[in-house]
Every structure is written in C-alpha cells, then in structure tokens.
Design an enzyme around this catalytic site. Structure first.
Site, mmCIF file in Angstrom:
data_model
loop_
_atom_site.group_PDB
_atom_site.id
_atom_site.type_symbol
_atom_site.label_atom_id
_atom_site.label_comp_id
_atom_site.label_asym_id
_atom_site.label_seq_id
_atom_site.Cartn_x
_atom_site.Cartn_y
_atom_site.Cartn_z
ATOM 1 N N ASN A 1 11.380 11.402 9.000
ATOM 2 C CA ASN A 1 10.764 11.996 7.671
ATOM 3 C C ASN A 1 9.888 10.753 7.628
ATOM 4 O O ASN A 1 10.284 9.708 7.461
ATOM 5 C CB ASN A 1 11.929 12.137 6.377
ATOM 6 N N GLU B 1 6.174 14.854 8.797
ATOM 7 C CA GLU B 1 4.741 14.539 8.537
ATOM 8 C C GLU B 1 4.033 13.730 8.976
ATOM 9 O O GLU B 1 2.232 13.684 9.239
ATOM 10 C CB GLU B 1 5.147 13.274 7.322
ATOM 11 N N ASP C 1 4.660 3.678 -13.222
ATOM 12 C CA ASP C 1 4.348 4.826 -12.688
ATOM 13 C C ASP C 1 3.306 5.554 -12.393
ATOM 14 O O ASP C 1 2.596 5.205 -13.274
ATOM 15 C CB ASP C 1 5.633 5.302 -12.232
#
Length: 424
Positions: free
Chosen positions: A134, A197, A243
């Site tokens: 991943n 990915e 964030d």
C-alpha cells in the site's frame, strides 16, 4: 522521473534564496498558491524545496496530459482499474548517500502551534503480512534522531498495521519524500485493497521504476529522500497539527516508526513542501473522490456538466453537481449517488447546468432562487461521515448529511428562472 525534472516543466517558477525564517516557507506557500510555484534554494546544504506544484487543475492536467475534467477523471479511474506493474531497479544505491539523523532533513513547521517539524508530502509504502503493498500519504514527524511518529487513519495502511501487530510483526515501510506529482496523486487515491497505488502511478506515467529496500519495502526510484524503517507497536503523542480543515487536530497516541536508514540523492535533492489546508492539499486529497462522484452521478443522470468538491468545504466535505435533469427526482438521485461514491461527503448540492459550481455566488444564487425547502431538502441521519468533521458525533465520523436540490422545478414556468443578460 526525479521531482527536479518534473518541476522544471512548470511555468511560473519563482526562486527564493536563504536565509529563511521559521515560517518563511509556509508564508510564501500561502501567498503563492494558485498564482506561482515557489522554489526554495538552499533550505539545507544539498536540498532545494518546492511547493504548490499541483495547486491548480491546470498544473494537474498538464501532468496528466488531459484537456478537461472528464478526460482527467477517466485517466485516473482507468489507471486504478488497469494498473501497470512497476519495474524494480537492481543497481540504485550509487545515486544515493546516507544521512544519520532525521534532523538532517529540511523539515519545517507550517503553523505556530504545531508541535514539531513535519514531512507533509511523504508517501508511506507499507508491506502487509498477506503480500499486499500500500502507498498512501501520511504526515510524519521526528520524535528522535532515528524515530518518528506517523498519523494513521482507518484506511488500508491502518488495516495492514493492525493485522501485522496482532501477529507480532512490525510493518516494513519506506517513506518517499520528493516524488513525481503523479505518484503523489496515485498515493492520494483509494483503489480497492490489494491494488498497489504505485502501479496506478505506473499506468499514469507509462511506467514507474522502484527500488526494493533491505526491509522488503518498495520506493519510487529517484525519490529525493527514502526513509527505510518499521512501524512498531510503540506509540507516541502526535500533534497538534493543522489538518485540511484549517484547525489544529487534537493530540493523540499514534504509532512510532523505527528508522533503519535514510537515503538522499547525491545530486541536488528536491523536497516537496505541502502546505496543510492549502489548495494543493485540497486538490490532492479530493480529486480522486471528485472523479468517483462524477462517475457515480453519470450512471443515474446522463447529462452531468461539472462536479466540484468546493474550496469552502476544503475539497472534502461539500460537493456541488451541475446537471441537466430530465424528470423530477433526477437531482435527488444524483445527490444520493454522490453520498455513496464519497462516504465522507457531508453536504451535496445539485444545481442546473447554467450554474457554475466553481462560483460560490452562483451556487448561492441557485439556492436562493430555485430551492423549495419542502421538497428540495433531505437529511440522512446517523451516517458514517468524515473524522475531519469537527462536529461529528463520535471519533468515527458519525454525522447527519444534507442533500440540497437547487435545480429549477420542471413544473414551474421556465420564464421565471431565466437569467437576465445584457447584450454585447
């Protein structure tokens, strides 16, 4: 392709030179986003910093070789459905040197209350116990010269981590910092578990070379910095950190990465500074979800003009869908399809094809003149949303979702909704 080569193809580069104050880089990133691409010479000896490399659709589409939204969406979605195997490079260490400490790397703090410097554009490539790889983007910050804390959210790498630790196994990882923009785009996407990915990036780029580290993890060849290590069962405080919503995320215990080696390109290493809550952050994080919304809505309403995850919803929580409906109910079906395609979505708004989703005043005008609240509003209670939502009901993102049909009622006289124009 090295990041330095990819950046050289961008128009509007503006060069900066030292000395840099503590927040100089973040200030420049903020003032330049959507306008020019800043290049920071000498952020540390041997390093060049760059930011806002895909802060606009024009830049992203240039890398994708796409002329419009539909072509860009199709390229990304098709790459996830037909990935291309990566090619391992056997001799690669001669182009790299090693450094001893994470503190040798030119990390920065972006906002005043952040606890420590961060890598914000680092791709973490983890190898699972079931042979699955991943690649995903995670914020990463040092808690020692050879230790770092990483923020994991409940997605694929988190699943790999939990299943590995339950088996008494640490997760071998590579952290690649300073990579091609299309590698970043692929790592920000969410293909099904088991689709690597980097193979999506390989399809987008027509091939991608990788290196295999001693711990078994893979990293894109010519990444400016490659950090080799293991995600351990040890935990440390992570945050505060800004964030995507533009507020300080709370401090929580997160996994510690034990660092084995740090490789840096011998030639000038370009590192990518990604401003948290900036336009580049929003576009990277939301573009693939936007593509999924577009495909899902097209399956229920054939005439879709434009889909946007809005800037006001920080490219994640609010979507506007411009469409042409054939019958009443088309808009509501489109909104339901959008919620299904992007589970983090909190507010979805349907507008007619004459409304531009990129113009918030246009969207507000449509709501003001075309919404009938008695039949154009619906609420989905107690649905899983986004953990980024500050008013979510719990840490898993449980929330109420709102659909808004701001399209013209088909049973009303269309003359009442004709927009006045001044002739040329």
């Amino acid at each position: 392709m090295a990041l330095s080569e990819a950046v050289s193809k961008l128009p509007g580069l503006r060069i900066y030179n030292p000395p840099y104050g503590e927040f100089t880089i973040s200030k420049v990133l903020k003032e330049s986003e959507g306008r020019w691409t800043p290049l920071f010479k000498g952020v540390k000896p041997g390093y060049v910093g760059v930011g806002n490399i895909i802060d606009t659709r024009a830049k992203l589409y240039q890398y994708l070789g796409a002329k419009d939204d539909e072509e860009a969406y199709n390229k990304l979605l098709s790459a996830a459905e037909s990935p291309l195997a990566v090619e391992k490079v056997s001799t690669w260490r001669d182009v790299y040197k090693t450094v001893d400490s994470l503190y040798d790397l030119p990390m920065v703090r972006y906002y005043e209350k952040e606890a420590r410097p961060y890598i914000t554009a680092g791709i973490v490539i983890g190898a699972g116990p079931d042979g699955v790889y991943n690649a995903s983007i995670h914020r990463f910050s040092p808690v020692g010269s050879r230790k770092a804390v990483i923020r994991l959210v409940p997605r694929h790498l988190y699943h790999i981590y939990k299943s590995s630790i339950e088996r008494g196994r640490e997760v071998p990882v590579a952290v690649a910092w300073g990579v091609h923009p299309l590698v970043l785009l692929a790592a920000a996407s969410s293909p099904p578990y088991g689709v690597f990915e980097l193979t999506v990036a390989s399809r987008l780029m027509g091939g991608l070379k990788v290196v295999e580290l001693d711990n078994g993890a893979l990293a894109p060849f010519l990444s400016s910095v490659i950090i080799e290590g293991f995600i351990t069962a040890e935990q440390a405080e992570e945050g505060p950190f800004v964030d995507i919503v533009g507020v300080y995320d709370r401090v929580r215990l997160q996994p510690v990465v034990r660092i084995e080696r740090i490789y840096v390109l011998r030639e000038e290493a370009y590192v990518h500074y990604l401003l948290p809550a900036g336009l580049e952050h929003m576009l990277l994080m939301g573009f693939e979800r936007e593509a999924k919304i577009w495909r899902a809505v097209k399956s229920v309403v054939p005439r879709v003009k434009k889909v946007r995850l809005t800037r006001g919803g920080f490219g994640w929580l609010v979507a506007v869908i411009s469409l042409e409906k054939s019958v009443e109910g088309d808009a509501k079906n489109a909104l339901l399809a959008a919620f299904a395609a992007h589970p983090s979505l909190k507010i979805a708004i349907a507008v007619d094809s004459d409304i531009d989703p990129d113009d918030p005043l246009d969207v507000e005008w449509a709501i003001a003149t075309r919404l009938r609240a008695d039949r154009g509003l619906f609420v989905i209670p107690y649905a899983r949303g986004s953990t980024l939502d500050p008013v979510a009901l719990n840490e898993e993102g449980l929330t109420y979702k709102i659909g808004i049909d701001a399209t013209r009622p088909l049973d009303a006289d269309p003359v009442l909704f004709e927009r006045a124009r001044i002739p040329e």
